[in-house]
Design an enzyme around this catalytic site. Sequence first.
Site, PDB file in Angstrom:
ATOM      1  N   CYS A  15       3.885 -25.010  29.425  1.00  0.00           N
ATOM      2  CA  CYS A  15       2.658 -24.209  29.388  1.00  0.00           C
ATOM      3  C   CYS A  15       2.662 -23.279  30.593  1.00  0.00           C
ATOM      4  CB  CYS A  15       1.419 -25.123  29.354  1.00  0.00           C
ATOM      5  SG  CYS A  15       0.806 -25.582  30.985  1.00  0.00           S
ATOM      6  N   CYS A  30       9.551 -29.036  33.604  1.00  0.00           N
ATOM      7  CA  CYS A  30       8.393 -29.901  33.839  1.00  0.00           C
ATOM      8  C   CYS A  30       8.357 -31.001  32.769  1.00  0.00           C
ATOM      9  CB  CYS A  30       7.116 -29.069  33.796  1.00  0.00           C
ATOM     10  SG  CYS A  30       6.662 -28.579  32.120  1.00  0.00           S
ATOM     11  N   CYS A  89       2.118 -34.854  29.237  1.00  0.00           N
ATOM     12  CA  CYS A  89       1.192 -33.898  29.828  1.00  0.00           C
ATOM     13  C   CYS A  89       0.146 -33.434  28.817  1.00  0.00           C
ATOM     14  CB  CYS A  89       1.959 -32.684  30.365  1.00  0.00           C
ATOM     15  SG  CYS A  89       0.821 -31.475  31.065  1.00  0.00           S
ATOM     16  N   ARG A 145      -2.394 -31.514  49.008  1.00  0.00           N
ATOM     17  CA  ARG A 145      -1.456 -32.371  48.263  1.00  0.00           C
ATOM     18  C   ARG A 145      -0.241 -32.707  49.126  1.00  0.00           C
ATOM     19  NH1 ARG A 145      -1.913 -31.542  42.506  1.00  0.00           N
ATOM     20  NH2 ARG A 145      -4.114 -31.289  42.044  1.00  0.00           N
ATOM     21  N   CYS A 172       4.368 -25.623  36.583  1.00  0.00           N
ATOM     22  CA  CYS A 172       4.721 -26.779  37.407  1.00  0.00           C
ATOM     23  C   CYS A 172       6.187 -26.808  37.846  1.00  0.00           C
ATOM     24  CB  CYS A 172       4.370 -28.067  36.670  1.00  0.00           C
ATOM     25  SG  CYS A 172       2.597 -28.201  36.369  1.00  0.00           S
ATOM     26  N   LYS A 199      -1.953 -26.557  48.576  1.00  0.00           N
ATOM     27  CA  LYS A 199      -0.564 -26.985  48.791  1.00  0.00           C
ATOM     28  C   LYS A 199       0.023 -26.356  50.048  1.00  0.00           C
ATOM     29  CE  LYS A 199       0.200 -27.853  43.933  1.00  0.00           C
ATOM     30  NZ  LYS A 199       0.952 -27.516  42.710  1.00  0.00           N
ATOM     31  N   LYS A 256      -7.032 -27.635  44.214  1.00  0.00           N
ATOM     32  CA  LYS A 256      -5.880 -28.186  44.923  1.00  0.00           C
ATOM     33  C   LYS A 256      -5.415 -27.234  46.019  1.00  0.00           C
ATOM     34  CE  LYS A 256      -3.589 -28.160  40.952  1.00  0.00           C
ATOM     35  NZ  LYS A 256      -2.581 -28.158  39.877  1.00  0.00           N
ATOM     36  N   ARG A 273       1.058 -40.836  40.755  1.00  0.00           N
ATOM     37  CA  ARG A 273       1.962 -39.967  41.537  1.00  0.00           C
ATOM     38  C   ARG A 273       2.002 -40.446  42.991  1.00  0.00           C
ATOM     39  NH1 ARG A 273       0.332 -33.827  41.272  1.00  0.00           N
ATOM     40  NH2 ARG A 273       1.182 -33.927  39.162  1.00  0.00           N
TER      41      ARG A 273
HETATM   42 FE1  SRM Z   1       1.515 -29.293  38.069  1.00  0.00          FE
HETATM   43  C1  SRM Z   1      -1.336 -29.726  36.309  1.00  0.00           C
HETATM   44  C2  SRM Z   1       2.881 -31.964  36.625  1.00  0.00           C
HETATM   45  C3  SRM Z   1       3.978 -29.232  40.379  1.00  0.00           C
HETATM   46  C4  SRM Z   1       0.660 -26.074  38.842  1.00  0.00           C
HETATM   47  N1  SRM Z   1       0.838 -30.668  36.738  1.00  0.00           N
HETATM   48  C5  SRM Z   1      -0.387 -30.690  36.159  1.00  0.00           C
HETATM   49  C6  SRM Z   1      -0.586 -31.980  35.371  1.00  0.00           C
HETATM   50  C7  SRM Z   1      -1.173 -33.000  36.289  1.00  0.00           C
HETATM   51  C8  SRM Z   1      -1.377 -31.853  34.046  1.00  0.00           C
HETATM   52  C9  SRM Z   1      -2.860 -32.069  34.078  1.00  0.00           C
HETATM   53  O1  SRM Z   1      -3.563 -31.524  34.953  1.00  0.00           O
HETATM   54  O2  SRM Z   1      -3.344 -32.755  33.184  1.00  0.00           O
HETATM   55  C10 SRM Z   1       0.898 -32.301  35.056  1.00  0.00           C
HETATM   56  C11 SRM Z   1       1.238 -33.745  34.781  1.00  0.00           C
HETATM   57  C12 SRM Z   1       2.331 -33.791  33.747  1.00  0.00           C
HETATM   58  C13 SRM Z   1       2.942 -35.111  33.524  1.00  0.00           C
HETATM   59  O3  SRM Z   1       3.012 -35.534  32.347  1.00  0.00           O
HETATM   60  O4  SRM Z   1       3.419 -35.738  34.458  1.00  0.00           O
HETATM   61  C14 SRM Z   1       1.591 -31.626  36.216  1.00  0.00           C
HETATM   62  N2  SRM Z   1       3.047 -30.466  38.500  1.00  0.00           N
HETATM   63  C15 SRM Z   1       3.506 -31.467  37.727  1.00  0.00           C
HETATM   64  C16 SRM Z   1       4.850 -31.970  38.207  1.00  0.00           C
HETATM   65  C17 SRM Z   1       5.057 -33.456  37.992  1.00  0.00           C
HETATM   66  C18 SRM Z   1       5.932 -31.138  37.509  1.00  0.00           C
HETATM   67  C19 SRM Z   1       7.353 -31.532  37.718  1.00  0.00           C
HETATM   68  O5  SRM Z   1       8.159 -31.089  36.897  1.00  0.00           O
HETATM   69  O6  SRM Z   1       7.699 -32.205  38.673  1.00  0.00           O
HETATM   70  C20 SRM Z   1       4.761 -31.523  39.687  1.00  0.00           C
HETATM   71  C21 SRM Z   1       4.118 -32.546  40.588  1.00  0.00           C
HETATM   72  C22 SRM Z   1       4.212 -32.137  42.023  1.00  0.00           C
HETATM   73  C23 SRM Z   1       3.694 -33.147  43.002  1.00  0.00           C
HETATM   74  O7  SRM Z   1       4.408 -34.120  43.296  1.00  0.00           O
HETATM   75  O8  SRM Z   1       2.604 -32.944  43.536  1.00  0.00           O
HETATM   76  C24 SRM Z   1       3.860 -30.313  39.552  1.00  0.00           C
HETATM   77  N3  SRM Z   1       2.149 -27.929  39.430  1.00  0.00           N
HETATM   78  C25 SRM Z   1       3.262 -28.051  40.209  1.00  0.00           C
HETATM   79  C26 SRM Z   1       3.607 -26.786  40.778  1.00  0.00           C
HETATM   80  C27 SRM Z   1       4.825 -26.476  41.629  1.00  0.00           C
HETATM   81  C28 SRM Z   1       4.590 -26.563  43.099  1.00  0.00           C
HETATM   82  O9  SRM Z   1       3.515 -26.909  43.561  1.00  0.00           O
HETATM   83  O10 SRM Z   1       5.544 -26.272  43.819  1.00  0.00           O
HETATM   84  C29 SRM Z   1       2.661 -25.875  40.326  1.00  0.00           C
HETATM   85  C30 SRM Z   1       2.655 -24.345  40.595  1.00  0.00           C
HETATM   86  C31 SRM Z   1       2.191 -24.018  41.962  1.00  0.00           C
HETATM   87  C32 SRM Z   1       0.690 -23.980  42.009  1.00  0.00           C
HETATM   88  O11 SRM Z   1       0.081 -24.999  42.320  1.00  0.00           O
HETATM   89  O12 SRM Z   1       0.120 -22.929  41.718  1.00  0.00           O
HETATM   90  C33 SRM Z   1       1.752 -26.615  39.491  1.00  0.00           C
HETATM   91  N4  SRM Z   1      -0.093 -28.117  37.679  1.00  0.00           N
HETATM   92  C34 SRM Z   1      -0.218 -26.808  38.041  1.00  0.00           C
HETATM   93  C35 SRM Z   1      -1.424 -26.282  37.463  1.00  0.00           C
HETATM   94  C36 SRM Z   1      -1.949 -24.832  37.611  1.00  0.00           C
HETATM   95  C37 SRM Z   1      -2.728 -24.679  38.859  1.00  0.00           C
HETATM   96  C38 SRM Z   1      -3.407 -23.341  38.952  1.00  0.00           C
HETATM   97  O13 SRM Z   1      -3.781 -22.971  40.057  1.00  0.00           O
HETATM   98  O14 SRM Z   1      -3.586 -22.668  37.947  1.00  0.00           O
HETATM   99  C39 SRM Z   1      -2.009 -27.327  36.719  1.00  0.00           C
HETATM  100  C40 SRM Z   1      -3.319 -27.281  35.913  1.00  0.00           C
HETATM  101  C41 SRM Z   1      -4.523 -27.329  36.754  1.00  0.00           C
HETATM  102  O15 SRM Z   1      -4.496 -27.618  37.953  1.00  0.00           O
HETATM  103  O16 SRM Z   1      -5.585 -27.050  36.187  1.00  0.00           O
HETATM  104  C42 SRM Z   1      -1.141 -28.457  36.876  1.00  0.00           C
HETATM  105 FE1  SF4 Z   2       2.078 -29.813  31.888  1.00  0.00          FE
HETATM  106 FE2  SF4 Z   2       2.075 -27.198  31.863  1.00  0.00          FE
HETATM  107 FE3  SF4 Z   2       2.546 -28.478  34.127  1.00  0.00          FE
HETATM  108 FE4  SF4 Z   2       4.360 -28.486  32.240  1.00  0.00          FE
HETATM  109  S1  SF4 Z   2       3.636 -26.677  33.324  1.00  0.00           S
HETATM  110  S2  SF4 Z   2       3.652 -30.293  33.382  1.00  0.00           S
HETATM  111  S3  SF4 Z   2       3.154 -28.502  30.397  1.00  0.00           S
HETATM  112  S4  SF4 Z   2       0.662 -28.522  33.029  1.00  0.00           S
END
Ligand code: SRM
Ligand code: SF4
Length: 584
Positions: A489, A444, A450, A143, A493, A225, A223, A74
């Site tokens: 899920c 997402c 993922c 981040r 994201c 943000k 993390k 990333r």
């Molecule tokens: Fe996310 C984990 C993709 C924005 C909340 N996110 C993941 C992972 C890395 C899966 C993993 O941990 O194994 C995903 C990779 C999937 C893949 O195949 O690429 C993933 N997140 C993404 C992206 C690529 C989604 C997208 O459609 O673009 C975004 C990357 C952003 C970036 O450039 O940094 C992405 N993730 C977000 C957001 C939205 C935001 O920040 O505006 C959220 C919700 C806001 C937040 O942080 O609460 C988000 N991602 C999560 C979470 C849940 C965090 C939590 O506090 O519960 C996880 C899982 C974790 O961290 O355990 C996660």
């Molecule tokens: Fe993966 Fe869930 Fe984030 Fe979608 S919302 S990219 S399924 S961790």
Amino acid sequence: MAGAIKESKAEAVKRESRGLRGTLKTALANEDSGFVDSDAQLLKFHGIYQGYDRDTATARKNQGMAKDRRFMARVKIPGGRLTAEQYLTLDALADQYGARNLRITTRQGIQFHGLVKSELGPTLNAIHQALMTTIAACGDVVRNVTATPAPRKDAVHRHLQEMARHLSQRFTPRSRAYAEVWYADEEAAATELPTRAPTPPAVGVPPAGEDDPLYGDAYLPRKFKIGLATPEDNSIDVLANDLAVIALFEGERLTGYNIAVGGGLGLTHNKPQTYPRLASLVAFVPPGELEAVARAVILMQRDFGDRADRRHARLKYLVDDRGLPWIKATIERYYGQALRDPAPMPPFEVVDHMGWHPQGDGRWYLGIPVSSGRIEDSGALRLRTALRRIVGEYCAAPVFTATQDIILSEIRATDRAAIDATLREFGVTPAEALTPLERYAMACPALPTCGLALTEAERIRNPLVAEIVAALTRHGLEQERISLRITGCPNGCARPYAGEIGIVGRTPGQYALFLGGDFPGTRLNRLVFERVPYAQVAATLERVFGHFATARLEGETFGDFCHRLPNEALRALAADLTDRAAVA
Ligand code: SRM
Ligand code: SF4
């Protein structure tokens, strides 16, 4: 803090990592296709996720074969803004390594999927050579800092972009581990930063030096943000951030910032102690003080965030556990001064950046919708080729949006017609030809990349959106501005809980439907239908659309309508379709 509590395993990995080094360097040289768990955890701080191709996993297992190990890298791009040269470097990398596509993320970054281990070093080196980085794109650190993307040439947008870049650099971990592990060039590893004056500007590259007073040796509990917006344009969903910064201007004069804390969206199904939360306004920060106050918020989370339970470790839980008065007093303690209460500000709005807009200096920018942020050539749609050609020929500087779209900037008025023609030639649908729902839908990546996905998201986005648009059209609602977000899920994201409609993977083939958020991102939606089979999702929504078309109040939006109606009323509309969908 360490000592009294039993820390999670992740904490020990961080502390014992010698500044995020672990055994990455030796592991990189061995023949294994992957890294051991502790190194895989550290890789995240380097912007890399270790995963595997989930499409082939079962078949391979049945044949006694190991998983097809794949990595995602990333790129951290503060405010989403790159030069044309930087974009072309990323585009070229997509051909050399990985899956021949670029994925714009919901935080304005770029992801490369499908990398194998031996490709990681060359990919990261090429990114570094182009003055970009993957450091701290993931991991328990600050981040990528997001910002309102409009490349307008005025004080407001210039400030947001510069501040996003500044905060991102200031809060990047100082460890030299990244350089030592990845850079082929020993000199680069020793100095960390390129010695020449960077043109194009370096994006999010950290300052040199090992001592890290901000993060210490255990980094943050989770993390963290940061997002920067204005009330006039919240197209980044600023309140979904741990630290939301709302810049306030009088004309072109910055008067200060309202800051809000404790945003975060992840939840676990059936675990009510985990929940999405929008950031709460806590203070007003005068100009010049934002970095110091942001640092104070980060230090508070570092020292008081939960290090025992990663599901309870985000700042949002600290905010709810301690309450806002404690939070404000603690930020003040770290900052060393009293903070004023938040200043009055206008209601949030969301600006549509798609299509052509003047930059304010005689040039133009063009917003191009990108389905799920995936820049690729697929069948008749050759988006990647079109973008490469336009960026290369017209030196158009890209800005990635937090809605997974791309803006091409610095375009001369005389080039507009030719650019439109290029997009048509490569099958790219202009924003004006899309319905609002298509335009604002996000998804997402989910399967197959993922590791946490329960269902499809990106791969069903287009057919599902088409079905939903058809349903809206049957009720004369196709021009309604409705935000729709799909995830595989409940981690959130694509920010499903901050949209008017959130479609969230529940179990394989089934989705939970959340309704009632607002378009400007100031109200969360709520769970209405818990388990809807994929084939019934559009039909279930259509029942609600039908009722909305006839029973809405004057000027009422879809989100407000669903918010006004109780769950029972919404569920009753689709009871025959969703017998098993009721929630307690
Ligand atoms: Fe996310 C984990 C993709 C924005 C909340 N996110 C993941 C992972 C890395 C899966 C993993 O941990 O194994 C995903 C990779 C999937 C893949 O195949 O690429 C993933 N997140 C993404 C992206 C690529 C989604 C997208 O459609 O673009 C975004 C990357 C952003 C970036 O450039 O940094 C992405 N993730 C977000 C957001 C939205 C935001 O920040 O505006 C959220 C919700 C806001 C937040 O942080 O609460 C988000 N991602 C999560 C979470 C849940 C965090 C939590 O506090 O519960 C996880 C899982 C974790 O961290 O355990 C996660
Ligand atoms: Fe993966 Fe869930 Fe984030 Fe979608 S919302 S990219 S399924 S961790």
